[in-house]
Design a protein around this motif. Structure first.
Motif, short mmCIF file in Angstrom:
data_model
loop_
_atom_site.label_atom_id
_atom_site.label_comp_id
_atom_site.label_asym_id
_atom_site.label_seq_id
_atom_site.Cartn_x
_atom_site.Cartn_y
_atom_site.Cartn_z
N SER A 160 16.88 18.92 -2.92
CA SER A 160 16.34 16.99 -2.81
C SER A 160 17.44 17.11 -1.41
CB SER A 160 17.92 17.02 -3.64
OG SER A 160 18.96 17.66 -3.44
N HIS A 161 17.62 18.48 -1.02
CA HIS A 161 17.96 18.10 0.81
C HIS A 161 16.80 18.38 2.08
CE1 HIS A 161 21.61 19.73 -1.17
NE2 HIS A 161 22.83 19.32 -0.70
N ARG A 162 16.61 17.85 2.62
CA ARG A 162 15.06 17.08 3.40
C ARG A 162 16.04 18.02 4.86
NH1 ARG A 162 12.67 12.90 6.11
NH2 ARG A 162 15.00 12.53 7.48
N VAL A 163 15.20 19.15 5.12
CA VAL A 163 15.71 20.00 6.85
C VAL A 163 14.17 19.97 6.90
CG1 VAL A 163 16.50 22.04 4.70
CG2 VAL A 163 14.46 22.08 5.37
N THR A 164 15.21 20.26 8.29
CA THR A 164 14.02 20.03 9.53
C THR A 164 12.49 20.10 9.46
OG1 THR A 164 15.59 19.62 11.05
CG2 THR A 164 13.80 20.21 12.00
N ALA A 165 12.47 22.13 8.91
CA ALA A 165 11.23 21.71 9.16
C ALA A 165 10.52 23.12 8.09
CB ALA A 165 10.23 22.20 10.08
N LEU A 166 9.94 23.18 7.25
CA LEU A 166 9.45 24.32 5.75
C LEU A 166 7.80 24.86 6.07
CD1 LEU A 166 8.18 22.75 3.51
CD2 LEU A 166 10.25 22.11 2.82
N SER A 167 7.90 25.51 5.27
CA SER A 167 6.72 26.46 5.43
C SER A 167 6.02 26.51 3.15
CB SER A 167 5.96 27.22 5.86
OG SER A 167 6.45 28.40 5.90
N PHE A 168 5.44 27.00 3.11
CA PHE A 168 4.72 27.49 2.15
C PHE A 168 3.05 27.51 1.55
CE2 PHE A 168 3.38 22.43 1.58
CZ PHE A 168 2.33 22.55 1.41
N GLU A 169 3.35 28.85 0.93
CA GLU A 169 1.71 29.75 0.65
C GLU A 169 0.56 28.28 -0.22
OE1 GLU A 169 0.47 33.96 0.10
OE2 GLU A 169 1.58 33.46 -1.14
N PHE A 170 -0.06 29.07 -0.01
CA PHE A 170 -1.49 28.02 -0.43
C PHE A 170 -1.94 28.80 -0.88
CE2 PHE A 170 -3.20 26.86 3.05
CZ PHE A 170 -4.42 27.19 2.51
N THR A 171 -3.15 29.19 -2.21
CA THR A 171 -4.36 30.22 -2.29
C THR A 171 -5.56 29.16 -2.69
OG1 THR A 171 -3.57 30.36 -4.58
CG2 THR A 171 -2.57 31.91 -2.89
N THR A 172 -6.36 29.42 -2.97
CA THR A 172 -7.99 29.06 -2.91
C THR A 172 -7.79 28.92 -4.45
OG1 THR A 172 -9.49 30.55 -2.21
CG2 THR A 172 -8.56 28.70 -0.89
N ILE A 173 -6.81 29.60 -5.17
CA ILE A 173 -7.89 29.70 -6.55
C ILE A 173 -6.49 28.83 -7.18
CG2 ILE A 173 -8.39 32.72 -6.92
CD1 ILE A 173 -5.18 33.04 -7.58
N GLN A 174 -5.60 28.88 -6.92
CA GLN A 174 -4.40 27.88 -7.55
C GLN A 174 -4.48 26.39 -5.53
OE1 GLN A 174 -1.59 29.66 -8.73
NE2 GLN A 174 -1.46 28.49 -10.69
N ARG A 175 -5.66 25.20 -6.07
CA ARG A 175 -5.02 24.86 -5.27
C ARG A 175 -4.86 23.96 -5.97
NH1 ARG A 175 -10.10 24.10 -1.53
NH2 ARG A 175 -11.44 26.14 -2.65
N ALA A 176 -3.85 23.62 -6.73
CA ALA A 176 -3.73 22.06 -7.48
C ALA A 176 -1.97 22.81 -7.00
CB ALA A 176 -3.73 22.21 -8.73
N VAL A 177 -1.40 24.03 -6.99
CA VAL A 177 -0.01 24.13 -6.31
C VAL A 177 -0.08 23.50 -5.03
CG1 VAL A 177 1.52 26.11 -6.41
CG2 VAL A 177 -0.01 26.07 -8.47
N GLY A 178 -0.73 24.08 -4.37
CA GLY A 178 -0.70 23.28 -2.60
C GLY A 178 -0.65 22.70 -3.31
N MET A 179 -1.76 21.57 -3.45
CA MET A 179 -1.62 19.94 -3.76
C MET A 179 0.23 18.85 -3.87
SD MET A 179 -4.50 18.91 -2.78
CE MET A 179 -5.99 19.36 -2.24
#
Length: 246
Positions: free
Chosen positions: A173-192
């Motif tokens: 719930s705390h917005r930080v300046t920047a972040l990254s998260f992994e995505f996969t094409t077998i689970q695009r819905a998770v990335g979305m």
């Protein structure tokens, strides 16, 4: 093959892959240098064998390295246990604190996961044919908010937790300046879902790097990065999406 030998072989494979290429290390430091300054705090969630920890430390950051797998936690302790600027947290990260079952890929431990949906999506998918998760163990689960409460607000959070990224972001719930998260094409819905959570937190600009690439493409709006992910060829397999406020 004895399980302990298989586990050790899997860790050694990951060490060679992620620590054995000096040019990759330099590119990684250039990439993360866009988000992290010396003296700042960074979270590496899904620290695996610590290649990002190493990059963050070379940038002068203090690092919270979160990794629940015992074999990988021991590896991190061997690599960084004497570094007072690195705190090792033997836990998974989710939307709520507690415990959960982690499915262990003994031969390729960097794709061990809390997500049964991730494993189901991998079955029969090109590029995932040889992956198996024959072991499991109960692991503690914390949240990003709890980590912030204990260690402080980071300037950057990296999430690489095999299909559990949106769950982890639900515990922030705390917005930080920047972040990254992994995505996969077998689970695009998770990335979305992760993109949607980032928008709810106030992130407005997004970029991406494919695979283990260390160069970002153009910065996009949330709608543009969602369209990019939706139309990405399946063969792209995976990558990381980066989010910042402006």
């Amino acid at each position: 093959m004895l399980p302990n030998f298989r586990a050790a072989r899997g860790v050694l494979r990951s060490l060679r892959l992620y620590h054995g290429h000096p040019a990759r290390h330099r590119a990684m430091e250039k990439l993360y240098g866009q988000f992290i300054r010396s003296g700042e705090l960074a979270f590496d969630v899904g620290a695996h064998v610590g290649d990002r920890v190493r990059a963050f430390r070379r940038l002068g950051a203090r690092v919270i390295a979160v990794e629940p797998q015992p074999a990988l936690h021991r590896t991190l302790r061997a690599l960084f246990g004497r570094d007072q600027a690195v705190t090792l947290v033997p836990s998974a990260v989710g939307r709520t604190a507690g415990t959960a079952t982690m499915m262990i890929n003994v031969d390729n431990p960097t794709v061990s996961t809390l997500s049964t949906d991730f494993i189901a999506a991998s079955r029969g998918s090109p590029g995932w044919e040889d992956q198996a998760w024959p072991q499991s163990l109960e692991v503690p689960v914390t949240t990003l908010d709890a980590l912030i409460g204990e260690h402080g607000v980071p300037s950057f959070i990296k999430l690489d937790i095999e299909g559990f990224e949106a769950e982890a972001l639900a515990g922030l719930s705390h917005r930080v300046t920047a972040l990254s998260f992994e995505f996969t094409t077998i689970q695009r819905a998770v990335g979305m879902a992760a993109i949607e959570r980032c928008v709810a937190l106030g992130y407005r600009r997004f970029s991406a790097a494919l695979g283990e690439g260390q160069e970002l493409d153009a910065w996009r709006s949330a709608a543009e990065i969602a369209d990019w992910l939706a139309t990405l060829p399946h063969r792209a397999n995976s990558g990381d999406i980066y989010a910042r406020c402006a």
